[in-house]
Design a protein around this motif. Sequence first.
Motif, short mmCIF file in Angstrom:
data_model
loop_
_atom_site.label_atom_id
_atom_site.label_comp_id
_atom_site.label_asym_id
_atom_site.label_seq_id
_atom_site.Cartn_x
_atom_site.Cartn_y
_atom_site.Cartn_z
N TYR A 25 0.83 -1.20 0.00
CA TYR A 25 0.00 0.00 0.00
C TYR A 25 0.87 1.26 0.00
O TYR A 25 0.65 2.18 -0.79
N VAL A 26 1.87 1.29 0.87
CA VAL A 26 2.75 2.46 0.96
C VAL A 26 3.55 2.62 -0.34
O VAL A 26 3.66 3.73 -0.88
N CYS A 27 4.07 1.52 -0.88
CA CYS A 27 4.78 1.59 -2.17
C CYS A 27 3.85 2.08 -3.27
O CYS A 27 4.25 2.86 -4.13
N GLY A 28 2.60 1.65 -3.22
CA GLY A 28 1.61 2.09 -4.19
C GLY A 28 1.32 3.58 -4.09
O GLY A 28 1.05 4.24 -5.11
N LEU A 29 1.37 4.12 -2.87
CA LEU A 29 1.20 5.56 -2.70
C LEU A 29 2.28 6.33 -3.45
O LEU A 29 2.01 7.33 -4.11
N PHE A 30 3.52 5.84 -3.35
CA PHE A 30 4.63 6.48 -4.05
C PHE A 30 4.55 6.24 -5.55
O PHE A 30 4.94 7.09 -6.35
N ASP A 31 4.04 5.07 -5.95
CA ASP A 31 3.98 4.71 -7.37
C ASP A 31 2.92 5.49 -8.12
O ASP A 31 3.19 6.09 -9.16
N THR A 32 1.68 5.47 -7.63
CA THR A 32 0.57 6.09 -8.37
C THR A 32 -0.21 7.10 -7.54
O THR A 32 -1.06 7.79 -8.09
N GLY A 33 0.03 7.13 -6.24
CA GLY A 33 -0.75 8.01 -5.37
C GLY A 33 -2.09 7.42 -4.98
O GLY A 33 -2.80 7.97 -4.15
N SER A 34 -2.45 6.30 -5.58
CA SER A 34 -3.74 5.66 -5.34
C SER A 34 -3.54 4.14 -5.41
O SER A 34 -3.74 3.54 -6.46
N PRO A 35 -3.11 3.51 -4.32
CA PRO A 35 -2.68 2.12 -4.36
C PRO A 35 -3.77 1.07 -4.58
O PRO A 35 -3.48 -0.04 -4.99
N LEU A 36 -5.02 1.40 -4.30
CA LEU A 36 -6.09 0.43 -4.50
C LEU A 36 -6.86 0.73 -5.76
O LEU A 36 -7.07 1.88 -6.13
N PHE A 37 -7.29 -0.34 -6.42
CA PHE A 37 -8.07 -0.23 -7.64
C PHE A 37 -9.39 -0.94 -7.41
O PHE A 37 -9.43 -2.10 -6.99
N LEU A 38 -10.48 -0.23 -7.61
CA LEU A 38 -11.82 -0.80 -7.43
C LEU A 38 -12.49 -0.86 -8.80
O LEU A 38 -12.45 0.11 -9.56
N GLN A 39 -13.08 -2.01 -9.11
CA GLN A 39 -13.69 -2.19 -10.42
C GLN A 39 -14.97 -3.01 -10.28
O GLN A 39 -14.99 -4.01 -9.57
N LYS A 40 -16.01 -2.59 -10.98
CA LYS A 40 -17.27 -3.34 -10.97
C LYS A 40 -17.08 -4.61 -11.79
O LYS A 40 -16.54 -4.58 -12.90
N ARG A 41 -17.53 -5.73 -11.23
CA ARG A 41 -17.46 -7.02 -11.90
C ARG A 41 -18.79 -7.75 -11.73
O ARG A 41 -19.58 -7.42 -10.85
N ILE A 42 -18.98 -8.77 -12.53
CA ILE A 42 -20.19 -9.60 -12.48
C ILE A 42 -19.87 -10.84 -11.65
O ILE A 42 -18.92 -11.56 -11.93
N GLY A 43 -20.70 -11.08 -10.64
CA GLY A 43 -20.47 -12.21 -9.75
C GLY A 43 -21.55 -13.27 -9.86
O GLY A 43 -22.23 -13.41 -10.88
N ARG A 44 -21.70 -13.99 -8.77
CA ARG A 44 -22.69 -15.07 -8.70
C ARG A 44 -24.09 -14.52 -8.97
O ARG A 44 -24.44 -13.44 -8.50
N ASN A 45 -24.86 -15.27 -9.73
CA ASN A 45 -26.22 -14.88 -10.13
C ASN A 45 -26.24 -13.53 -10.84
O ASN A 45 -27.23 -12.81 -10.78
N GLN A 46 -25.13 -13.20 -11.48
CA GLN A 46 -24.95 -11.97 -12.27
C GLN A 46 -25.13 -10.70 -11.45
O GLN A 46 -25.49 -9.65 -11.97
N GLN A 47 -24.86 -10.80 -10.15
CA GLN A 47 -24.89 -9.62 -9.29
C GLN A 47 -23.59 -8.84 -9.47
O GLN A 47 -22.51 -9.41 -9.47
N VAL A 48 -23.71 -7.54 -9.59
CA VAL A 48 -22.53 -6.68 -9.72
C VAL A 48 -21.94 -6.44 -8.34
O VAL A 48 -22.66 -6.21 -7.38
N PHE A 49 -20.63 -6.56 -8.24
CA PHE A 49 -19.93 -6.28 -6.99
C PHE A 49 -18.66 -5.49 -7.31
O PHE A 49 -18.27 -5.36 -8.47
N THR A 50 -18.03 -4.95 -6.28
CA THR A 50 -16.80 -4.18 -6.46
C THR A 50 -15.60 -5.03 -6.10
O THR A 50 -15.42 -5.41 -4.94
N LEU A 51 -14.80 -5.34 -7.09
CA LEU A 51 -13.58 -6.12 -6.92
C LEU A 51 -12.47 -5.18 -6.46
O LEU A 51 -12.36 -4.06 -6.96
N VAL A 52 -11.67 -5.62 -5.50
CA VAL A 52 -10.58 -4.81 -4.94
C VAL A 52 -9.25 -5.44 -5.33
O VAL A 52 -9.05 -6.65 -5.14
#
Length: 185
Positions: A25-52
Motif C-alpha cells: 500500500y505504501v509503495c503504491g502511494l509512491f507509485d501512483t498516489g492511489s494504491p487500491l483499484f476498485l472495479q465493478k465485476r459480475i459475480g454469482r447470479n450476475q450480481q454486480v460487486f466491487t472487486l478490490v
Amino acid sequence: MLRSLDVFLALLGLIAGFPFFLVIYVCGLFDTGSPLFLQKRIGRNQQVFTLVKFRTMKVGTPSVASHLASVSSITSFGRFLRRTKLDELPQLWNVLIGEMSLVGPRPNLPSQEHLISVREAQGIYRVRPGITGLAQVNGIDMSDPERLAQLDSEMIINMNIGNYFKFILMTVTGSGQGDRVKAKN
C-alpha cells in the motif's frame, strides 16, 4: 465445505498478510498516489460487486479487460505486482465477505457482453467467481470467451477439494498467465 475453506484461508491470508499489504500500500502511494483499484465485476447470479485489487496501472487508465489494456499503462511497480500476483491479494476481502471464492471463474466486467452471453449459456454464473481457476492456470484469458467458458464449466463440474487446492498451489507457484495485458503489435 469449500465456502468454509474460503473463509478460513481468506481470514488467515488477510491476518498473516497484513504487513505485506501495508508495505505494498505504501509503495503504491509512491507509485501512483492511489494504491487500491476498485472495479465493478459480475459475480454469482450476475450480481454486480466491487472487486478490490492493488493498482498496477496509471491512474486514469480506462477500465477495460486486461487483454484490451495498453502495456504502456502498467507502472514498473505494477509489473512486479502482476508478475508475483500480489495485486490480487486484496481480493481476499471479496472472498471473506462472500462475493468471491478463492477458486472459481474469474469475474468479468459488465461491458463484456459476448462473454456474459457465452457464460450464461454454460451456467457459469451459478457459482461465486474466483481469484484463480482452471482457465487461469492454463493461460486462458477473457480474450477467448468460448474457450474460457468451456474451461470454467469443466472446472465447475469437476470441482472438489483436491482440485481446489491444486489450482491454488498452481497459482501460488506461478502456473498460468490468465488475465494478462498483451503487447500490441
